[in-house]
Design a protein around this motif. Structure first.
Motif, mmCIF file in Angstrom:
data_model
loop_
_atom_site.group_PDB
_atom_site.id
_atom_site.type_symbol
_atom_site.label_atom_id
_atom_site.label_comp_id
_atom_site.label_asym_id
_atom_site.label_seq_id
_atom_site.Cartn_x
_atom_site.Cartn_y
_atom_site.Cartn_z
ATOM 1 N N THR A 86 31.331 -29.825 -101.241
ATOM 2 C CA THR A 86 30.847 -30.923 -100.418
ATOM 3 C C THR A 86 31.679 -32.174 -100.698
ATOM 4 O OG1 THR A 86 29.331 -31.807 -102.086
ATOM 5 C CG2 THR A 86 28.499 -30.004 -100.707
ATOM 6 N N GLY A 87 31.265 -33.274 -100.110
ATOM 7 C CA GLY A 87 31.910 -34.562 -100.359
ATOM 8 C C GLY A 87 31.203 -35.370 -101.425
ATOM 9 N N ILE A 88 30.393 -34.715 -102.260
ATOM 10 C CA ILE A 88 29.671 -35.391 -103.342
ATOM 11 C C ILE A 88 30.499 -35.283 -104.618
ATOM 12 C CG2 ILE A 88 27.529 -35.483 -104.672
ATOM 13 C CD1 ILE A 88 26.211 -33.962 -102.293
ATOM 14 N N ASN A 121 33.555 -31.404 -117.975
ATOM 15 C CA ASN A 121 33.961 -32.452 -117.032
ATOM 16 C C ASN A 121 34.024 -31.975 -115.576
ATOM 17 O OD1 ASN A 121 34.548 -35.110 -116.457
ATOM 18 N ND2 ASN A 121 36.752 -34.775 -116.590
ATOM 19 N N GLU A 122 32.901 -31.549 -115.038
ATOM 20 C CA GLU A 122 32.805 -31.132 -113.637
ATOM 21 C C GLU A 122 32.540 -32.369 -112.779
ATOM 22 O OE1 GLU A 122 30.919 -26.716 -113.837
ATOM 23 O OE2 GLU A 122 29.587 -28.360 -114.409
ATOM 24 N N ASP A 123 33.413 -32.627 -111.812
ATOM 25 C CA ASP A 123 33.314 -33.843 -111.004
ATOM 26 C C ASP A 123 33.065 -33.599 -109.519
ATOM 27 O OD1 ASP A 123 33.669 -35.609 -113.120
ATOM 28 O OD2 ASP A 123 35.849 -35.511 -112.964
ATOM 29 N N CYS A 124 33.106 -32.361 -109.064
ATOM 30 C CA CYS A 124 32.839 -32.053 -107.667
ATOM 31 C C CYS A 124 31.494 -31.350 -107.563
ATOM 32 C CB CYS A 124 33.955 -31.183 -107.091
ATOM 33 S SG CYS A 124 35.487 -32.120 -106.843
ATOM 34 N N ASN A 133 25.276 -27.736 -107.273
ATOM 35 C CA ASN A 133 25.825 -27.482 -108.595
ATOM 36 C C ASN A 133 27.079 -28.330 -108.784
ATOM 37 O OD1 ASN A 133 26.351 -25.881 -111.058
ATOM 38 N ND2 ASN A 133 28.054 -25.056 -109.892
ATOM 39 N N ASP A 134 27.195 -28.985 -109.955
ATOM 40 C CA ASP A 134 28.458 -29.677 -110.212
ATOM 41 C C ASP A 134 29.485 -28.636 -110.633
ATOM 42 O OD1 ASP A 134 27.093 -29.373 -112.680
ATOM 43 O OD2 ASP A 134 28.085 -31.103 -113.554
ATOM 44 N N ARG A 135 30.728 -28.850 -110.219
ATOM 45 C CA ARG A 135 31.770 -27.846 -110.394
ATOM 46 C C ARG A 135 33.097 -28.551 -110.608
ATOM 47 N NH1 ARG A 135 31.679 -22.331 -111.231
ATOM 48 N NH2 ARG A 135 33.424 -21.411 -110.179
#
Length: 149
Positions: A86-88, A121-124, A133-135
């Motif tokens: 996504t764009g988050i 350090n998942e930023d997407c 889910n952060d990835r």
């Protein structure tokens, strides 16, 4: 038999490959938006994929409310195409998620259990069949654009 149709088709294919053509699955309309999910798996890059969404007239998914966010989860579940990026992101402010396209705070994210965890350090952020889910950015996957219907 004329070779003209074959040459025209080859020309179209060559132009498409030169322009970085991407094919998309297209969803039903939800509210006043339509969603496009990339068919190909690629290394995810926020700027590059958001620019591709802009070529469609939209941007990477940024759910405006819980209902839209849940629509994307149900869409991933129903189609089996998920997860998709996504764009988050929180790449500029760890733990404070915002929409990449317009830098507004991300609202009403329904996270999967024990997420976000920022594992190494998942930023997407991606949509799964059971939540967000952060990835890690840069890994292979599909992405979802939202476009005015």
């Amino acid at each position: 038999m004329s070779l003209l149709p074959i040459f025209l088709l080859l020309g179209i294919l060559m132009i498409a490959s030169v322009q970085g053509y991407v094919s998309y699955h297209v969803s039903d309309v939800y509210g006043n938006k339509r969603y496009h999910v990339s068919k190909e798996f690629e290394n995810f890059d926020l700027e590059k994929m958001n620019n591709r969404c802009k070529q469609l007239g939209g941007y990477l998914l940024q759910p405006d409310d819980t209902q839209e966010g849940y629509f994307a989860v149900k869409y991933a579940r129903r189609t089996g195409w998920g997860p998709f990026f996504t764009g988050i992101t929180d790449k500029d402010s760890e733990g404070k998620f915002y929409y990449y396209n317009d830098n507004k705070p991300a609202k009403s994210i329904t996270w999967k259990w024990f997420q976000p965890d920022n594992w190494y350090n998942e930023d997407c952020v991606e949509v799964w069949i059971d939540g967000y889910n952060d990835r890690h950015c840069g890994i292979r996957g599909r992405y979802i654009c939202e476009v005015p219907a």
